[in-house]
Design a protein around this motif. Structure first.
Motif, PDB file in Angstrom:
ATOM      1  N   ARG A   1      49.188  23.287  77.014  1.00  0.00           N
ATOM      2  CA  ARG A   1      48.613  23.940  75.828  1.00  0.00           C
ATOM      3  C   ARG A   1      48.958  23.127  74.600  1.00  0.00           C
TER       4      ARG A   1
ATOM      5  N   GLU B   1      53.003  23.486  69.318  1.00  0.00           N
ATOM      6  CA  GLU B   1      53.010  24.185  68.032  1.00  0.00           C
ATOM      7  C   GLU B   1      53.379  23.255  66.877  1.00  0.00           C
TER       8      GLU B   1
ATOM      9  N   TRP C   1      51.622  17.831  68.278  1.00  0.00           N
ATOM     10  CA  TRP C   1      50.197  18.115  68.491  1.00  0.00           C
ATOM     11  C   TRP C   1      49.368  16.842  68.291  1.00  0.00           C
TER      12      TRP C   1
ATOM     13  N   ASP D   1      56.782  17.311  62.348  1.00  0.00           N
ATOM     14  CA  ASP D   1      57.152  18.439  63.206  1.00  0.00           C
ATOM     15  C   ASP D   1      57.709  19.618  62.410  1.00  0.00           C
TER      16      ASP D   1
ATOM     17  N   THR E   1      53.445  23.341  61.426  1.00  0.00           N
ATOM     18  CA  THR E   1      52.834  23.803  62.674  1.00  0.00           C
ATOM     19  C   THR E   1      51.421  23.238  62.762  1.00  0.00           C
ATOM     20  N   SER E   2      50.839  23.360  63.944  1.00  0.00           N
ATOM     21  CA  SER E   2      49.471  22.859  64.117  1.00  0.00           C
ATOM     22  C   SER E   2      48.446  23.966  63.828  1.00  0.00           C
ATOM     23  N   ASP E   3      48.909  25.123  63.347  1.00  0.00           N
ATOM     24  CA  ASP E   3      47.998  26.271  63.130  1.00  0.00           C
ATOM     25  C   ASP E   3      46.825  25.957  62.207  1.00  0.00           C
TER      26      ASP E   3
ATOM     27  N   HIS F   1      57.100  26.382  60.084  1.00  0.00           N
ATOM     28  CA  HIS F   1      57.232  27.330  61.196  1.00  0.00           C
ATOM     29  C   HIS F   1      57.580  28.745  60.726  1.00  0.00           C
TER      30      HIS F   1
END
Ligand code: FAD
Length: 442
Positions: A135, A138, A143, A170, A173-175, A390
């Motif tokens: 997946r 995050e 990512w 890092d 987040t990759s949101d 995060h």
């Protein structure tokens, strides 16, 4: 019936909300806007210096997937005739080369070694994630490698994002990437690497820009019919709950809509629990300093804006070809660049050395010669980019949850701490006006 409403902030969100409320039948004197600055527009403001017009918070373009909202914004500012229609031409400067944007659709424009690194990494990453079914990580840095591989990370994504976010990748987040970082199919990347042109990113392929007055012409236009309800140079200092309503600097209102940054509310709203105040104050954001470079030359390549990922290109991460947006943005025979430099909001605002560093970087990138520079002008904006670290989601949820509990309504890019463009601010203002205008259940 719409209640007596205070709207805090007269940027595009506050102005649009006022306009939708009044267009929806609210009594004129039931809507009051408080604006700290001496003029309306917030992040959409522009400035003209010696015939050169620029947007104070980086080059702004009008584009929306919501056709009705785009029409509403255009009509507010004088209709189609008041706008220039432009094809989006964006590139990445890579040494002496121009690389097609998005980067993974322009690999053949790279030197051969870099093209090979990027292609190898892309195929390895694609193979890894399609065989192990992993997946999306995050952490943003992880990512980038998971999605694009080591080569694209090294040659573009790491240095470019490092310049914009001013943090280890890092830490983010990759949101926020969904819909913002283009997501090319592998066939397109392979084609691009061998020199078959693929488009990759058709979003905003045509955009609009006001012919006169910079992007601010749009917020000036929206303000046109509500200006009598705006109190300029009136920074709100205190909001207190009283009975079922609110006191805004001592004046009673039934309801308050705030477009002020969540990070500013703890010092303004009384009675806030300590953990909510902490959650709001600790939300992370970046500031931006934008430098107009006025140039004594007429011709410019037909570009909209370019990305400068590398340190040797100086501190600017993006340069808008401001004079290409409208012929009115520069005097005849002249042109201009608008250079964006972000900084962590807690860091010191860059001093006067920044202009020299930006110009030296552009000169090294082959974009100008120092002797062409007529003058520079600058503006720093404190709240520019939400930083998606995060802790962001939890802090924001606590902040918005409490505002909902007490009935203080948040709206706008920093009012809700979202990565919204001006059209999304209008969309949300329209929805809120419909909600506030609905008869209240007894
Ligand atoms: C670098 C950059 C590039 C962008 N490019 C684009 C683009 O190309 N296209 C696009 O559509 N959008 C773009 N945007 C986004 C756009 O600028 C914003 O979404 C929009 O302007 C936000 O409007 P707002 O009304 O929500 O907030 P703001 O514009 O921040 O308005 C808030 C208002 O509140 C006022 N205020 C603050 N404190 C107080 C106080 N105590 N009392 C009273 N008033 C107060 C401020 O002065 C301000 O006028 C860009 C943003 C950035 C940072």
């Amino acid at each position: 019936m719409v209640k007596n409403t205070a709207i805090l902030g007269a940027g595009v969100s506050g102005l649009s909300l006022a306009r939708f409320l009044l267009e929806g039948g609210a009594a004129r004197d039931s809507v009051t806007l408080f604006e700290a600055a001496a003029e309306v527009g917030g992040l959409c403001r522009s400035r003209t210096v010696s015939g050169f017009t620029y947007d104070l918070t980086g080059g702004h373009i009008l584009y929306s997937k919501d056709a009705a909202v785009m029409r509403w914004m255009k009509n507010a500012a004088g209709g189609d005739g008041a706008f220039v229609e432009k094809n989006r031409e964006t590139k990445i400067r890579f040494g002496e080369r121009w690389v097609h944007y998005p980067f993974e659709n322009g690999l053949a424009d790279l030197p051969r070694e870099a093209n090979f690194d990027c292609l190898k990494g892309y195929v390895e990453a694609w193979h890894r994630r399609t065989t192990d079914g992993s997946r999306a990580p995050e952490a943003f840095g992880a990512w980038v490698r998971w999605r694009f591989g080591d080569g694209i990370a090294k040659h573009f994504m790491d240095p470019y994002n490092g310049k914009v976010w001013k943090r280890e990748l890092d830490f983010l987040t990759s949101d926020w990437v969904a819909g913002r970082v283009p997501d090319a199919p592998i066939e397109d990347v392979l084609r691009s690497a061998v020199g078959i042109r693929t488009e990759g990113y058709t979003h905003q392929s045509i955009f609009y820009y006001p012919r006169k007055g910079g992007f601010q012409a749009i917020t000036d236009g929206i303000a046109g019919t509500v200006m009598d309800r705006v109190r300029l140079a009136t920074p709100v200092k205190e909001i207190v709950r009283e009975g079922r309503g609110w006191l805004v600097d001592g004046e009673p209102f039934d309801q308050v809509v705030s477009t002020l940054a969540l990070t500013d509310l703890p010092r303004i709203v009384r009675g806030m629990p300590a953990d909510v105040a902490r959650a709001m104050s600790e939300l992370e954001f970046n500031s931006i300093t934008c430098i107009l470079v006025a140039l004594d030359r007429a011709e410019q390549p037909d570009l909209s804006w370019i990305y400068l990922p590398h340190d040797e290109q100086g501190p600017a991460n993006r340069v808008t070809y401001m004079s290409n947006y409208s012929p009115e943005n520069a005097p005849r025979g002249k042109s201009s660049f608008l250079c964006e430099v972000t900084h962590d909001s807690r860091a010191k605002t860059p001093g006067s050395e920044l202009e020299g560093q930006v110009i030296a970087g552009l000169e090294r990138a082959g974009l100008l010669s120092r002797s062409e520079v007529l003058f520079t002008d600058r503006e720093t904006t404190r709240h520019a980019y939400v930083v998606f670290d995060h802790a962001y989601a939890a802090r924001r949820a606590r902040a918005l949850g409490w505002l909902e509990e007490v009935g203080l309504v948040p709206l706008g890019r920093f009012g809700r701490f979202e990565y919204d463009n001006s059209d999304q601010c209008v969309i949300k203002a329209r929805a809120l006006a419909a909600q506030l205008g609905r008869p209240q259940a007894r």
